[in-house]
Write a protein that holds these residues in place. Structure first.
Motif, mmCIF file in Angstrom:
data_model
loop_
_atom_site.group_PDB
_atom_site.id
_atom_site.type_symbol
_atom_site.label_atom_id
_atom_site.label_comp_id
_atom_site.label_asym_id
_atom_site.label_seq_id
_atom_site.Cartn_x
_atom_site.Cartn_y
_atom_site.Cartn_z
ATOM 1 N N SER A 1 -4.830 -1.586 -0.663
ATOM 2 C CA SER A 1 -3.853 -2.472 0.087
ATOM 3 C C SER A 1 -4.108 -3.658 -0.565
ATOM 4 O O SER A 1 -5.268 -4.414 -0.828
ATOM 5 N N ASP B 1 -4.586 3.036 -5.029
ATOM 6 C CA ASP B 1 -3.900 3.787 -3.925
ATOM 7 C C ASP B 1 -3.041 4.928 -4.677
ATOM 8 O O ASP B 1 -2.079 5.499 -4.218
ATOM 9 N N HIS C 1 1.403 4.090 1.763
ATOM 10 C CA HIS C 1 1.888 4.963 2.877
ATOM 11 C C HIS C 1 3.385 5.023 2.682
ATOM 12 O O HIS C 1 4.129 3.891 2.293
ATOM 13 N N LEU D 1 -3.312 8.358 -2.880
ATOM 14 C CA LEU D 1 -2.390 8.312 -1.728
ATOM 15 C C LEU D 1 -1.050 8.413 -2.052
ATOM 16 O O LEU D 1 -0.099 9.164 -1.390
ATOM 17 N N THR E 1 -6.138 0.958 3.544
ATOM 18 C CA THR E 1 -6.081 1.678 2.513
ATOM 19 C C THR E 1 -7.049 1.225 1.364
ATOM 20 O O THR E 1 -7.284 -0.145 1.293
ATOM 21 N N LEU F 1 -6.557 7.047 8.684
ATOM 22 C CA LEU F 1 -6.208 7.758 7.861
ATOM 23 C C LEU F 1 -6.774 8.044 6.383
ATOM 24 O O LEU F 1 -7.727 7.016 6.040
ATOM 25 N N HIS G 1 0.773 -1.238 0.122
ATOM 26 C CA HIS G 1 -0.015 0.032 0.068
ATOM 27 C C HIS G 1 0.942 1.134 0.048
ATOM 28 O O HIS G 1 2.038 1.100 0.258
ATOM 29 N N GLN H 1 2.109 12.993 3.545
ATOM 30 C CA GLN H 1 2.561 12.153 4.275
ATOM 31 C C GLN H 1 3.791 12.332 4.894
ATOM 32 O O GLN H 1 4.187 11.995 6.362
#
Length: 211
Positions: free
Chosen positions: A135, A82, A58, A85, A132, A162, A56, A92
């Motif tokens: 994911s 994602d 992040h 993101l 997410t 988040l 994912h 982030q």
């Protein structure tokens, strides 16, 4: 199967390296940081990285992907749900008060049902949204191993507060995709200690209603 897992970066993301003992072909999952340490493991085992997989987007899981891609030439796989993101990497980085990592281009979408290879070993992509929207988990039937990203932890589950998180969705993903795996499946989570599907069925408080 050669396997090493290194906790990397300030959040100690578990980066996993899988290598075929015969072909020496390898897959690296979640190279969040400390790429020099990851490359040392690859060199020590005489491996050639054929794929870089992001569970994912992040920052602690994807932050070092571009550096590893540059060092190895391997394509990067990620679920495209994602993408938004991934494009928030500067935001982030602000959350963690750290520098924004170099952006990485996703070469291959990682879709539910896709099968990747580490040498002769099949790696099945399971789309498990909730932590997410993009994911994924990686299931290796022959090895009885599951790389769970931040979907499932030892006696816990991934946070859902988040952007892209959904608490009902993550529980549904775990119930439908992960708890159906054999009880002796070894789970390598995105952070912390390993566990098994059987242990989580019995002891994970968050999954109590699913037993």
């Amino acid at each position: 199967m050669i396997q090493e897992t290194l906790p990397v970066g300030m959040l100690q993301c578990n980066c996993s390296i899988f290598g075929d003992e015969t072909t020496r072909e390898a897959m690296v999952v979640d190279p969040g940081d400390e790429i020099a340490s990851i490359l040392e493991v690859i060199e020590r085992h005489g491996l050639t990285v054929k794929s870089i997989v992001i569970t994912h987007a992040h920052i602690d899981h994807i932050g070092g992907a571009q550096k590893l891609k540059q060092a190895t030439g391997a394509p990067v796989y990620m679920n495209l749900a994602d993408t938004e993101l991934q494009e928030m990497m500067d935001v982030q980085a602000t959350w963690l008060r750290t520098a924004t990592p170099e952006a990485v281009e996703i070469d291959v979408p990682a879709r539910d049902g896709d099968k990747l290879l580490v040498g002769a070993t099949e790696v099945h992509v399971l789309h498990t949204p909730g932590h997410t929207q993009g994911s994924i988990c990686l299931w290796m039937p022959a090895e009885r191993k599951l790389v769970a990203g931040d979907t499932l932890f030892r006696e816990s589950i991934g946070r859902t507060d988040l952007p892209g998180g959904n608490s009902r969705q993550i529980l549904q993903s775990i119930h439908d995709r992960l708890l159906a795996l054999p009880p002796d499946t070894e789970v390598i989570p995105g952070h912390g200690d390993r566990t098994t599907i059987g242990h989580e069925k019995q002891f994970n408080y968050f999954l109590k209603s699913m037993r």
